[in-house]
Design a protein around this motif. Structure first.
Motif, mmCIF file in Angstrom:
data_model
loop_
_atom_site.group_PDB
_atom_site.id
_atom_site.type_symbol
_atom_site.label_atom_id
_atom_site.label_comp_id
_atom_site.label_asym_id
_atom_site.label_seq_id
_atom_site.Cartn_x
_atom_site.Cartn_y
_atom_site.Cartn_z
ATOM 1 N N UNK A 1 0.888 -1.148 0.000
ATOM 2 C CA UNK A 1 0.000 0.000 0.000
ATOM 3 C C UNK A 1 0.934 1.208 0.000
ATOM 4 N N UNK A 2 0.978 1.877 -1.158
ATOM 5 C CA UNK A 2 1.915 2.987 -1.323
ATOM 6 C C UNK A 2 1.372 4.224 -0.620
ATOM 7 N N UNK A 3 2.193 4.801 0.220
ATOM 8 C CA UNK A 3 1.810 6.060 0.877
ATOM 9 C C UNK A 3 3.017 7.005 0.791
ATOM 10 N N UNK A 4 3.262 7.502 -0.433
ATOM 11 C CA UNK A 4 4.442 8.336 -0.648
ATOM 12 C C UNK A 4 4.394 9.613 0.183
ATOM 13 N N UNK A 5 5.549 10.053 0.651
ATOM 14 C CA UNK A 5 5.642 11.196 1.558
ATOM 15 C C UNK A 5 6.348 12.400 0.935
ATOM 16 N N UNK B 1 5.353 1.301 -9.112
ATOM 17 C CA UNK B 1 5.024 0.009 -8.497
ATOM 18 C C UNK B 1 3.562 -0.365 -8.725
ATOM 19 N N UNK B 2 2.705 0.678 -8.796
ATOM 20 C CA UNK B 2 1.293 0.425 -9.086
ATOM 21 C C UNK B 2 1.151 -0.164 -10.487
ATOM 22 N N UNK B 3 1.850 0.450 -11.433
ATOM 23 C CA UNK B 3 1.776 -0.002 -12.813
ATOM 24 C C UNK B 3 2.347 -1.407 -12.984
ATOM 25 N N UNK B 4 3.399 -1.700 -12.204
ATOM 26 C CA UNK B 4 4.034 -3.016 -12.299
ATOM 27 C C UNK B 4 3.177 -4.106 -11.652
ATOM 28 N N UNK B 5 2.147 -3.693 -10.901
ATOM 29 C CA UNK B 5 1.270 -4.674 -10.270
ATOM 30 C C UNK B 5 1.693 -5.070 -8.874
ATOM 31 N N UNK B 6 2.643 -4.331 -8.290
ATOM 32 C CA UNK B 6 3.129 -4.693 -6.954
ATOM 33 C C UNK B 6 2.255 -4.117 -5.839
#
Ligand code: BUP
Length: 457
Positions: free
Chosen positions: A370-374, A385-390
């Protein structure tokens, strides 16, 4: 013989996010029969850096270590800045000082692998020595492309500040303006200025070694390497995910605790070594975790630099929360061996800031994120990473601290992270691809072997 054993100097810049890939690279080079000299600054910003350097050198005594003194910056104009940015700048502007330290090494150096953030000074040194300098990028190829384009982008301040839509780098997928780190809108910002001054030297490097792999960012890598974009760049050399090496034995309580949890049941929460969340955001996250009802292991930081992080857990989280969740979760305010945690079968999901090392560590193990970039490169990384499916990414959460992300949003996304079977299987697939890249005959191994081969006389 010496002729068949290249001697490579490694020169990382500040912070664990920069040091870690260099130590992994060092250990990889040793395993391929290279000689390694490690250049580090005399003092480091974080305690973690000096601990890791000492431990690594003690377990790899064949590495030659050269420490060099970096003249400090004038405190007057830097007090307001992030100590890591100050160290980037200080190291970058003094990078040429390594010349007398490495010019008479025996056997002589075959190449320097230097952090992108010192590329400019080191490239000049490499020319004097008559050896190649490879830049080492500690970020995604996606963000690297923005860095490479930054001198053009910032040369025309109006160009950037008038933008309301996307940044179009010719030949590449546009980058949403919301993914551009806010400091980039100010060319005089310490972080921006340091990156620009080094980005202009990238064309002088022999290649750019990257902790990524072909299948993870195929579009960006092929656009650059097939000269459809950023034609002045040298070859981009994906050699990741960089293999982890054995760390100091962990005496923490969390491994025994993880051992007693069911497979893939635990949410691992960590925002890297430099992200301090606000107290309000910590509170929402705490409620979100509790409401999601998943087991959790949460690494909590409240200061940019580890040495300053002295606050008590009880003060931050309330005793009742710790008491209520004591069978369900663990909150720690200490340095952990993240690579070992991600490799543990009990971990089922990773809530993370998308520091690039963390992303590659999750990719290697196929752990859904769950990406929560800061801040910094993290929104660009999240997109990758979303595009890669991770993993999944909720763009509405903004940058760290931009708005308060509420309990219910957090709970909802954590549940999604832990229950989405499609996500889980896509992430597993990423893990297989990652291991293929670094396994026998894999694309990343081939790439680094070619570089090493080219350095043998
Ligand atoms: Br925190 C922490 N243990 O407790 P990133 C981090 N790490 O092993 P960065 C630990 O440090 P920014 C801890 O596995 C990774 O290799 C982690 O690098 C390790 O983010 C590294 O993930 C951290 O690139 O933040 O550097 O903390 O993106 O702001 O540079």
């Amino acid at each position: 013989s010496e002729a068949s054993q290249p001697h490579i100097a490694l020169f990382p810049s500040a912070g664990m996010g920069h040091l870690t890939p260099f130590l992994r690279l060092a250990s990889m080079l040793l395993s391929h029969n290279c000689m390694v000299t490690l250049l580090t600054t005399k003092s480091t910003v974080s305690a973690a850096e000096s601990t890791y350097i000492s431990f690594f050198l003690s377990t790899n005594p064949e590495i030659k270590h050269i420490e060099f003194q970096v003249p400090p910056m004038q405190p007057s104009n830097t007090t307001a800045d992030d100590p890591f940015f100050i160290q980037f700048k200080a190291t970058s502007r003094s990078a040429h000082l390594i010349y007398p330290l490495i010019s008479s090494l025996s056997p002589p150096l075959s190449a320097i692998f230097s952090d992108l953030v010192v590329a400019s000074g080191v490239s000049k040194v490499a020319v004097y020595l008559g050896i190649p300098n490879y830049a080492v990028s500690t970020t995604s190829a996606k963000f690297l492309s923005l860095l490479a384009y930054l001198p053009i982008l910032t040369s025309d301040a109006a160009k950037l500040s008038n933008r309301s839509t996307d940044i179009e780098i010719p030949g590449l997928t546009p980058l949403p303006i919301s993914s551009i780190p806010p400091p980039f809108f100010n060319p005089d910002h310490l972080f921006t200025a340091t990156l620009v001054s080094n980005a202009i030297a990238l064309p002088d490097c022999k290649g750019i070694l990257m902790n990524t792999f072909d299948c993870f960012e195929p579009e960006t890598l092929s656009a650059i390497n097939n000269k459809r974009a950023l034609r002045n760049l040298p070859p981009i050399l994906p050699i990741g995910p960089l293999e982890t090496y054995e760390l100091k034995k962990d005496l923490g309580q969390y491994l025994p605790w993880l051992n007693s949890q069911p497979a893939e049941s635990v949410v691992f929460v960590s925002f890297g070594s430099r992200t301090a969340m606000t107290k309000d955001q910590i509170k929402e996250l705490r409620h979100g975790l509790e409401k999601s009802e998943y087991r959790f292991l949460w690494i909590l930081k409240t200061k940019t630099v580890d040495k300053d992080d002295t606050e008590d857990l009880e003060d931050l989280l309330s005793c009742s929360f710790l008491e209520r969740t004591k069978n369900k979760g663990m909150v720690l305010k200490e340095w952990v061996n993240q690579q070992d945690i991600l490799a543990h079968p009990a971990v089922g999901g990773f809530v993370n800031h998308c520091g690039w090392n963390s992303v590659m560590e999750a990719a290697q193990r196929g752990i859904p994120m769950l990406a929560w970039p800061q801040h910094g490169d993290q929104r660009a990384n999240a997109e990758v990473l979303e595009k890669a499916g991770l993993g999944i990414w909720d763009r509405t959460w903004g940058w760290g601290g931009q708005r308060l992300v509420k309990t219910d949003e957090i709970q909802k996304r954590i549940s999604e992270l832990m229950t989405d079977v499609k996500l889980k299987s896509r992430a597993k697939k990423v893990g297989e691809e990652a291991r293929k890249a670094t396994g026998n005959g894999g694309s990343s191994i081939k790439t680094i072997m070619e570089v090493i081969e080219s350095l043998k006389q």
